[in-house]
Design an enzyme around this catalytic site. Structure first.
Site, PDB file in Angstrom:
ATOM      1  CB  THR A  32      -0.851   0.083   0.980  1.00 45.13           C
ATOM      2  OG1 THR A  32      -1.636  -1.061   1.757  1.00 45.13           O
ATOM      3  CG2 THR A  32      -1.637   1.180   1.264  1.00 45.13           C
ATOM      4  CE  LYS A  90      -4.956  -1.373   0.937  1.00 45.56           C
ATOM      5  NZ  LYS A  90      -6.732  -1.936   2.001  1.00 45.56           N
TER       6      LYS A  90
END
Ligand SMILES: NC(=O)C1=CN([C@@H]2O[C@H](COP(=O)(O)OP(=O)(O)OC[C@H]3O[C@@H](n4cnc5c(N)ncnc54)[C@H](OP(=O)(O)O)[C@@H]3O)[C@@H](O)[C@H]2O)C=CC1
Ligand SMILES: O=CC(=O)O
Length: 359
Positions: A162, A237
Site C-alpha cells: 500500500t 486502496k
C-alpha cells in the site's frame, strides 16, 4: 451487463447476483488454475514475452512451455501467507526478505532463496513485492541491488504494497525503463484473508501483465479489479483504508461511551452486528477490544500511514476530509503511546483517559 456469478465467501461459496463491470473479475473457484499447471511461453503479443495458461488450455503447445518462476519480496504479516499460498498451489517461488529468518519457513516448504531483490527479479518471470511503506517499496524496487537491476523485457513486477500514487508512478517509471512490465496491485483484506486466499486486488498499470498474472492473483485472492492507469489502484486502496480507519475510531468512541454510561460494550457489539451499520470488522475486532487485547493483523503504524497518504491524496484535489484528518491525529497519539506494532484496533487506547491525566 448483469451476470450471476459464484463469489467465494469466507468459508464457502455464495451464489450471488452481481453487476459485472468489464474490469471486475471474481474468482470462480478456489484455485481455478492449479499453479503447477501454469506455464509461461514466449509470445510477441503486445510486446509481452510470456503468458500464463493452464495445461488444460487447448491452445497450449507443450514443447514451447517453461515453468513460471515467481519471485516474492517482503515476507511480513501479509507477504508470508501470500507466498505460502503460491507455494502450496505448486508454484516455483523464489523469496527474499530484509530479515532473512522470515524466509526460512517458506524455504523449508520448497521455496528457493536469493540474497537480494535484484537476484530474485533476474531469476523470475514475475516478481511480487509486499513492503511496509513508500520508502521501502521504492528502495526494494529501485535501490542498490533493487529489483529493477534484475528486470528486463519479458519480465513483470507486481507491487502489492500500500503506497501513494506518486510513489507507485515513480516505481513504474523505473521498472518500465528496464523494458519490464509493471502492475500496482494493493490488496484489501488483512492477515486472515491473506491466509485464506481471500484478498481483493486493486490493480492498475500494464493490462497485459494483469492478464498474465491473473491466475496468480486468483490463487491469493477472491476478486480483482483492473482500474486503468498506475495510481488508480493506490488511490482506491487509500480511500478504502481512510474509511476503515475512521470507522474503527468511531467504533472505539462508541465502545468507551457505552461503558462509561453503564452499558455492557459486548452487548453494543452484538446490537451493531444485527443492524444496518454491521460490518465484519466490528464483529471480528470488538470482542478483543472489549478485553483490551489487540493481536496484530493490521499494524496500527500502517493504518496511520494510510491515513496520512489518503490526506495527501485529498489535498492534491482539494477535497475536504475533516473526519479523516481528526482520525489521523488519534492514530498519531496511539503511536506516541507505543502502540505502533499492535493491531490498529488499539487506537481505542488513545481515547482512554489515563489516571495521571485527570485533574
Ligand atoms: N497487515 C494487513 O492487514 C494489511 C497490510 N497491507 C499493506 O501491506 C504492506 C505490508 O503489510 P504487513 O505485511 O502487514 O507489514 P509488516 O510490517 O508485517 O511487513 C513489512 C515488510 O516490509 C519489509 N520492510 C520494511 N522496511 C523495509 C526496508 N526499508 N527495506 C526492505 N524491506 C523492508 C519488512 O521486512 P522485515 O521483515 O525485515 O522487517 C517486511 O517484509 C503494507 O503496505 C500494508 O499497509 C495491506 C492490506 C492488509
Ligand atoms: O489494509 C488493511 C486491510 O485490512 O485491508
Amino acid at each position: 451487463m448483469a451476470k450471476v456469478l459464484m463469489v467465494k465467501g469466507s468459508n464457502h461459496y455464495l451464489s450471488s447476483a452481481a453487476i459485472l463491470s468489464p474490469t471486475t473479475h471474481f474468482r470462480t473457484n478456489p484455485i481455478s488454475i492449479s499453479c503447477s499447471r501454469i506455464r509461461f511461453r514466449p509470445t510477441t503479443y503486445n510486446s509481452v514475452q510470456f503468458r500464463a495458461f493452464s495445461s488444460q488450455d487447448s491452445t497450449s503447445s507443450p514443447k514451447d512451455e517453461v515453468a513460471a518462476r515467481i519471485g516474492f519480496l517482503g515476507l511480513g504479516i501479509m507477504g508470508s501467507p501470500m507466498a505460502l499460498n503460491l507455494i502450496q498451489a505448486g508454484c516455483d517461488v523464489t523469496v527474499w526478505n530484509r530479515t532473512k529468518s522470515k524466509c526460512d519457513p517458506l524455504i523449508s516448504l520448497g521455496a528457493k532463496y536469493k540474497s537480494s531483490p535484484e537476484e530474485v527479479a533476474s531469476s523470475c518471470d514475475v516478481t511480487f513485492a509486499m513492503l511496509a511503506d513508500p520508502e521501502s517499496a521504492v528502495d526494494v524496487a529501485c535501490g542498490k541491488q533493487g529489483a529493477a537491476n534484475g528486470l528486463s523485457s519479458g519480465k513483470g513486477y507486481v507491487d502489492v504494497s500500500t503506497v501513494d500514487g506518486p510513489t507507485s508512478k515513480l516505481i513504474s517509471t523505473h521498472i518500465k525503463s528496464t523494458g519490464a512490465l509493471f502492475l500496482e496491485a494493493p490488496v484489501s483484506g488483512s492477515k486472515k484473508p491473506a491466509e485464506d486466499g481471500q484478498l481483493i486486488f486493486l490493480t492498475a498499470g500494464d493490462k497485459s501483465l494483469y492478464e498474465t498474472a491473473a491466475p496468480l492473483l486468483d490463487i491469493m485472492g477472491k476478486s480483482r479489479f483492473y482500474l486503468g492507469d498506475v495510481g488508480n489502484g493506490a488511490a482506491m486502496k487509500l480511500v478504502v483504508n481512510m474509511i476503515m480507519g475512521s470507522m474503527m475510531a468511531s467504533f472505539s468512541e462508541g465502545l468507551l461511551l457505552s461503558e462509561k454510561v453503564g452499558l455492557d460494550p459486548s452487548v453494543l457489539v452484538e446490537v451493531i452486528s444485527q443492524g444496518a451499520i454491521s460490518a465484519p470488522m466490528y464483529s471480528m475486532k470488538g470482542p478483543s477490544m472489549v478485553k483490551s487485547l489487540y493481536p496484530t493483523a493490521f499494524p496500527l503504524k500502517h493504518q496511520q500511514k494510510d491515513l496520512r497518504l489518503a490526506l495527501g491524496l485529498a489535498e492534491s484535489v482539494s477535497q475536504p476530509t475533516p473526519i479523516a484528518a481528526a482520525t489521523n491525529e488519534l492514530y498519531k497519539v496511539a503511536k506516541s503511546r507505543g502502540l505502533s506494532d499492535d493491531d490498529f484496533s488499539a487506537v481505542i487506547e488513545a481515547l482512554k483517559v489515563k489516571l495521571d491525566q485527570r485533574s
